[in-house]
Design a protein around this motif. Sequence first.
Motif, mmCIF file in Angstrom:
data_model
loop_
_atom_site.group_PDB
_atom_site.id
_atom_site.type_symbol
_atom_site.label_atom_id
_atom_site.label_comp_id
_atom_site.label_asym_id
_atom_site.label_seq_id
_atom_site.Cartn_x
_atom_site.Cartn_y
_atom_site.Cartn_z
ATOM 1 N N TRP A 28 0.825 -1.215 0.000
ATOM 2 C CA TRP A 28 0.000 0.000 0.000
ATOM 3 C C TRP A 28 0.854 1.259 0.000
ATOM 4 C CZ3 TRP A 28 -4.066 -0.960 -2.253
ATOM 5 C CH2 TRP A 28 -4.721 -2.192 -2.069
ATOM 6 N N ALA A 29 2.019 1.177 0.658
ATOM 7 C CA ALA A 29 2.926 2.333 0.636
ATOM 8 C C ALA A 29 3.399 2.599 -0.804
ATOM 9 C CB ALA A 29 4.119 2.077 1.554
ATOM 10 N N VAL A 30 3.705 1.529 -1.547
ATOM 11 C CA VAL A 30 4.156 1.710 -2.933
ATOM 12 C C VAL A 30 3.032 2.308 -3.779
ATOM 13 C CG1 VAL A 30 4.954 0.539 -5.020
ATOM 14 C CG2 VAL A 30 5.904 -0.102 -2.817
ATOM 15 N N PHE A 33 2.796 5.892 -3.075
ATOM 16 C CA PHE A 33 3.948 6.549 -3.704
ATOM 17 C C PHE A 33 3.700 6.753 -5.197
ATOM 18 C CE2 PHE A 33 8.414 5.946 -5.435
ATOM 19 C CZ PHE A 33 8.880 7.180 -5.050
ATOM 20 N N PHE A 34 3.106 5.743 -5.849
ATOM 21 C CA PHE A 34 2.798 5.846 -7.275
ATOM 22 C C PHE A 34 1.736 6.912 -7.560
ATOM 23 C CE2 PHE A 34 4.066 1.228 -8.508
ATOM 24 C CZ PHE A 34 5.309 1.670 -8.913
ATOM 25 N N TYR A 35 0.678 6.898 -6.759
ATOM 26 C CA TYR A 35 -0.513 7.659 -7.145
ATOM 27 C C TYR A 35 -0.659 9.041 -6.521
ATOM 28 C CZ TYR A 35 -2.215 3.963 -10.043
ATOM 29 O OH TYR A 35 -2.333 3.067 -11.060
ATOM 30 N N LEU A 36 -0.206 9.233 -5.257
ATOM 31 C CA LEU A 36 -0.422 10.538 -4.628
ATOM 32 C C LEU A 36 0.151 11.703 -5.444
ATOM 33 C CD1 LEU A 36 -0.173 9.933 -0.767
ATOM 34 C CD2 LEU A 36 -2.179 10.525 -2.145
ATOM 35 N N PRO A 37 1.409 11.605 -5.906
ATOM 36 C CA PRO A 37 1.931 12.738 -6.693
ATOM 37 C C PRO A 37 1.079 13.043 -7.928
ATOM 38 C CG PRO A 37 3.715 11.263 -6.086
ATOM 39 C CD PRO A 37 2.446 10.566 -5.705
ATOM 40 N N ILE A 38 0.588 11.982 -8.597
ATOM 41 C CA ILE A 38 -0.228 12.194 -9.795
ATOM 42 C C ILE A 38 -1.548 12.869 -9.438
ATOM 43 C CG2 ILE A 38 -1.395 11.045 -11.717
ATOM 44 C CD1 ILE A 38 0.660 8.861 -11.639
ATOM 45 N N ILE B 122 -0.650 1.366 -14.965
ATOM 46 C CA ILE B 122 -0.970 2.773 -15.252
ATOM 47 C C ILE B 122 0.250 3.685 -15.057
ATOM 48 C CG2 ILE B 122 -2.400 4.744 -14.545
ATOM 49 C CD1 ILE B 122 -4.690 2.705 -14.208
ATOM 50 N N PRO B 123 0.917 3.655 -13.885
ATOM 51 C CA PRO B 123 2.137 4.493 -13.800
ATOM 52 C C PRO B 123 3.220 4.069 -14.789
ATOM 53 C CG PRO B 123 1.836 3.214 -11.778
ATOM 54 C CD PRO B 123 0.601 3.054 -12.587
ATOM 55 N N LEU B 129 7.692 12.430 -18.366
ATOM 56 C CA LEU B 129 7.892 13.858 -18.109
ATOM 57 C C LEU B 129 6.877 14.366 -17.084
ATOM 58 C CD1 LEU B 129 9.284 16.557 -19.018
ATOM 59 C CD2 LEU B 129 7.417 16.781 -20.649
ATOM 60 N N VAL B 130 5.617 13.964 -17.272
ATOM 61 C CA VAL B 130 4.550 14.414 -16.380
ATOM 62 C C VAL B 130 4.805 13.898 -14.960
ATOM 63 C CG1 VAL B 130 2.106 14.103 -15.866
ATOM 64 C CG2 VAL B 130 2.821 14.616 -18.189
ATOM 65 N N ARG B 131 5.272 12.645 -14.862
ATOM 66 C CA ARG B 131 5.511 12.091 -13.533
ATOM 67 C C ARG B 131 6.681 12.789 -12.839
ATOM 68 N NH1 ARG B 131 6.276 6.560 -12.679
ATOM 69 N NH2 ARG B 131 7.308 6.225 -14.655
ATOM 70 N N THR B 132 7.673 13.220 -13.622
ATOM 71 C CA THR B 132 8.787 13.970 -13.044
ATOM 72 C C THR B 132 8.322 15.358 -12.609
ATOM 73 O OG1 THR B 132 10.195 12.805 -14.608
ATOM 74 C CG2 THR B 132 11.189 14.621 -13.419
ATOM 75 N N TYR B 133 7.484 15.954 -13.438
ATOM 76 C CA TYR B 133 6.947 17.279 -13.114
ATOM 77 C C TYR B 133 6.179 17.251 -11.789
ATOM 78 C CZ TYR B 133 3.923 21.370 -13.294
ATOM 79 O OH TYR B 133 3.253 22.510 -12.960
ATOM 80 N N ALA B 134 5.466 16.140 -11.541
ATOM 81 C CA ALA B 134 4.707 16.019 -10.287
ATOM 82 C C ALA B 134 5.637 16.209 -9.082
ATOM 83 C CB ALA B 134 4.012 14.662 -10.215
ATOM 84 N N TRP B 135 6.851 15.675 -9.172
ATOM 85 C CA TRP B 135 7.801 15.831 -8.059
ATOM 86 C C TRP B 135 8.422 17.209 -8.032
ATOM 87 C CZ3 TRP B 135 8.398 13.134 -3.765
ATOM 88 C CH2 TRP B 135 7.733 11.901 -3.701
#
Lengths: 272, 291
Positions: A28-30, A33-38, B122-123, B129-135
């Motif tokens: 769940w942590a992974v 990590f994958f989805y929160l930033p998006i 999905i990820p 680029l978009v995923r890097t921009y998120a950070w």
Amino acid sequence: MTTRRAAARSLPGGRRPLVQRVLALNAWAVYAFFYLPIFILMFFSFNAGRFVTIWEGFSLDWYRVMFANEPLMKALRTSVVVAIVSTIVATVLGTAAALALERYRRWLGKRTFDALLYLPVIIPDVTMAVMLLIFFATVDLNRGLNTIILSHVAFNISFVSIVVRARIAQMDATLEEAAADLYASRWQAFRRVTLPLIMPGVLGGALLAFTLSLDDVVITQFVQGPGTSTLPVFVFGLIKRQVTPEINAVSTLMLVASMVLVFGSLLLQRRR
Amino acid sequence: MSTPVGTPRLEAASERANRRRGLLLALPSYVYLIVLFAIPLVFVGVYSFASRSRTGKPELADWNLDAVAKLLDSTVLQIAWRSTWLALLNTVLCLLVAYPFAYYIATRRERVRNMLLLLVMIPFWTNFLVRTYAWRVLLDSDGLVTRLGEGLGLWGSMLFSAPAVFLGLLYGFLPFMVLPLYAAIERVDWSLVEAARDLYASGWKAFRRVTLPLTRPGIIAGSILVFIPSLGAYVTPDILGGAKTTLLGNYIVGQFLAARNWPVGSAVSMAILIVMLIATTVYFRSGGRTF
């Protein structure tokens, strides 16, 4: 059932629920990590203010700004044209290559071709970009839309052929022989038997090629000409200058497009 | 494939025809890859020995070892060292996080497993680029991660520093590690693990002696898929890093698009390519066949 029990037992202290709990927690942590930033990125594309970190209320203003941004829309159109043309060419060439490798034995140069086909997949983007830039400069080809498309086809052939080969390998070869036994010509056997059977692989490969073409930054940046930026290259330039919710809006658009493509490809590959 | 025919001569003829058809089918992409991949590759090798000219296009006439010697320059070595350890660290950390993660997914019930796998796809497919921009946004001076760190009193803004580049690489390439590992773990024949347990192996021992060796092709494939692009990373350090975190990828791009020193850029590209070829040869030698 036994498989799962055995699987649970194969880790250190596997029968203890603690290990299972740690595994679940890690999973769940992974995912977080994958989805929160998006999700955070998408969320702030609806911000009314001009910051990407401070929420000032809901609005669709940044989407309006995005659609009114002429250079950005031009880059989007370039991206779509490049992706469509390079996908079609790479899919035809890649499928033929996959058939040659999986269905025909010992032709001249087969092993070299097999190796050559793998290289574009594992080579770093930057190296491939350098190679193509030097090549186009040496043969004096004017850089623009044509060089971008040529480059995208060069890396996409390999990806298409890998996906199609996986599909052919699963396929029952006796069906083609049956068609031949029933006096089907080679073309008829291909058209009526082989092609429908490998179609999910061909479409899956085409979608992968389309996605890769839409995603590429590094290679395109090297081989583009004046005024022929693709969307990712244009956005890359924007990010380096300043950060606005407009970039979040473009990003959201690109994210949604990739998700649609993932679902499309999975649906195609599930079809038997 | 070949239809049984009466005489050996006819059989040989049909075999020859088959070989010809194979080559004909492959020919368009064969020629394409020779012209737009193999020949450009040779050009990069040749340009590593060229001299720099004022127009940017290198002079091939008086070839020399200047650009290749530049590989031993302290600046280049420092960047190469930084790239290598960042790529190695990223590979190891991806492996440590992804192995238990892939193991968890692979040992669920089929329906749950498919759902969990989709959530990894999905990820994996989403624009890099978009995923890097998120950070870029999260790590900004008033970004959520920075505010969280300041609230806890643990860290400040990491943007434009090595930790930011590292986080970006981990985020960017983790899915590349998960998928091959998942494919390897899912194929494990659990009855072997059970047999080990029946022979009184402890859980840890059964894992170390049975599961781990069985999943080795997945570990190696995942490591290559993470290590090679991390070593040549350009977008991540360019967005999240600063002047002190230049990696090989940025250095090469700089030589081509800014410094106009193509021979040096070519030499460094060739060096990366050679490292990549060694890494993949090790992979194929160790028994892996496909990614």
